[in-house]
Design an enzyme around this catalytic site. Sequence first.
Site, PDB file in Angstrom:
ATOM      1  N   SER A 299     -17.204   1.020   5.800  1.00 17.47           N
ATOM      2  CA  SER A 299     -18.264   1.742   4.987  1.00 17.47           C
ATOM      3  C   SER A 299     -18.861   2.879   5.789  1.00 17.47           C
ATOM      4  O   SER A 299     -18.261   3.577   6.520  1.00 17.47           O
ATOM      5  CB  SER A 299     -18.984   0.871   4.179  1.00 17.47           C
ATOM      6  OG  SER A 299     -19.446   1.644   3.101  1.00 17.47           O
TER       7      SER A 299
ATOM      8  N   ASP B 288     -10.946   2.199  -4.562  1.00 16.05           N
ATOM      9  CA  ASP B 288     -12.297   1.930  -4.169  1.00 16.05           C
ATOM     10  C   ASP B 288     -13.600   2.473  -4.459  1.00 16.05           C
ATOM     11  O   ASP B 288     -13.529   4.078  -4.512  1.00 16.05           O
ATOM     12  CB  ASP B 288     -12.316   2.094  -2.360  1.00 16.05           C
ATOM     13  CG  ASP B 288     -13.379   1.377  -1.729  1.00 16.05           C
ATOM     14  OD1 ASP B 288     -14.701   1.307  -2.186  1.00 16.05           O
ATOM     15  OD2 ASP B 288     -13.424   1.046  -0.388  1.00 16.05           O
TER      16      ASP B 288
ATOM     17  N   HIS C 255     -13.712  -2.821  -2.056  1.00 20.14           N
ATOM     18  CA  HIS C 255     -14.290  -2.251  -0.911  1.00 20.14           C
ATOM     19  C   HIS C 255     -14.177  -3.045   0.302  1.00 20.14           C
ATOM     20  O   HIS C 255     -14.835  -4.266   0.502  1.00 20.14           O
ATOM     21  CB  HIS C 255     -15.753  -1.977  -1.383  1.00 20.14           C
ATOM     22  CG  HIS C 255     -16.626  -1.039  -0.328  1.00 20.14           C
ATOM     23  ND1 HIS C 255     -16.023   0.015   0.053  1.00 20.14           N
ATOM     24  CD2 HIS C 255     -17.844  -1.274   0.550  1.00 20.14           C
ATOM     25  CE1 HIS C 255     -16.893   0.846   0.944  1.00 20.14           C
ATOM     26  NE2 HIS C 255     -18.015  -0.263   1.281  1.00 20.14           N
TER      27      HIS C 255
END
Length: 502
Positions: free
Chosen positions: A217, A439, A468
Amino acid sequence: MKRQGSAGQGLALLVVLGLGGPLAAVPAAAEEPKAPQVKWGQCPDDVVAEAAPTELRCATVPVPLDYADPEGQQIDLSISRLAAADPDERRGVLMLNPGGPGGSGLALSALLVAQGLPTSVTDRYDLIGMDTRGTGRSTPVSCGFTTDSLYYSNIPPYAVDDAAVTAQAKVAEQAAEQCADNDDGTLRHLTTANTARDLDRIRAALDEETTSYLGYSYGTALGAAYASMFPERADRIVLDSNIGDTHLDRDGLRRYALGMEQTLPDFARWAARRHDSYRLGRTPEQVRASYLTIAGVLDDTPVAGIDGSLFRLLTFSHLFKQSQYPKLAQTWQALREGDRTAARALAPVPEETADGTLSPNDNALTVFLAVTCNDVEWPEDVNTYRRGVTADRERYPLFGAATANITPCAFWPYAPAEPPVKINAEGPRNVLLLQNRRDASTPLRGGKMLREKFGDRARLVTVDDSGHGVYVLGKNSCALNTATRYLVEGRMPTKDTFCRAD
């Protein structure tokens, strides 16, 4: 809006001194820093408990608060180590970052092991977790957000109309002022560029010539910055669930709405197949319609304190993992039926500490704001956000009027001290990008953007999956094998790769 001066503000995503003149620019890749000796010892009790049964060792590494003044004030970074299981096969260190910014990573190595990180990786690398600057046990920062604060999420609330944007602007401005009032001079130095410099200080302190890196991320932005600033010291870099650059800007935040549009259909198909159990719709289209209906009703009549804005945020967050789908369906049921007791049981309620602050929420909120607002200039005109909300409410009906809404970065009192790190396409082919097709927070577009910016330095692995997190956190065998092969053997795919769903 008038901003206080900050270090290096003559140079073009939390911080307060208002120095009169700009400092000298910090070089992107500084000379080899002096390496303090790392003394490994017992980890804090909470880290021990979180990592159990895996045993970690912890240490602190001092780094400059301000890299333009390297001999000035120092702050501590807390790091952890899971030593390579096979010393004869050890090839170096693999630094880990869970994202955020503001996520604690001290126990991340243990989490990955518990999720099935291959022993071929743990045999060959010392896994180095950390709390990045300002986070957790690394000289933490705080804006003083409490359970009474109107600012509770770094994703703005869904704005049902123009008046809601105006109301959020007041909340955002108050949050920015609160951060400034609680700052001791640290916040302005929380940036992705400085955190990348911290990674290199940790590398040097570990007496390693190079470091490998695995980031998820926001950790992809940090890893991209490190690979760009220190290409000669970056070994094997794996960036998982990419935000698309070295920083999160307004366009990046608005892409969350694109991600939700692309990901909700997976939940809708799942729920439609279970209509007899959850009664949310017999088709994916009916499930989507249920979402819009429930949100609209809650906009007018909240249930157990959950209004339409919070319902949309809860749905967004539960799309991160397919294992959360049953709880999400239950939550929709409870809110649709006005079941206050069930809604309270299903909706997350933050726990208040003895001093009234939210822990770790206050710290995580603060670090996210500091890094995001410090990395890049954000628009300051409320009307800019109002127009964006109007456009994205139509373009992305599920969540667009939230992610286009105004944030405290519009009122941040400090200008960026330096431009955001530019992707460096010159260097070794050593950046492996992993991306799910669907996502909610990091849509596929982010992986494609970073692939284009890195050019031939990178290869993109696209996975036909939802959620994710890909490597270890996902369950796709093709992606797992591809990334493991790269980390262990250094075998980068010769071209971009598509992994079919298992």
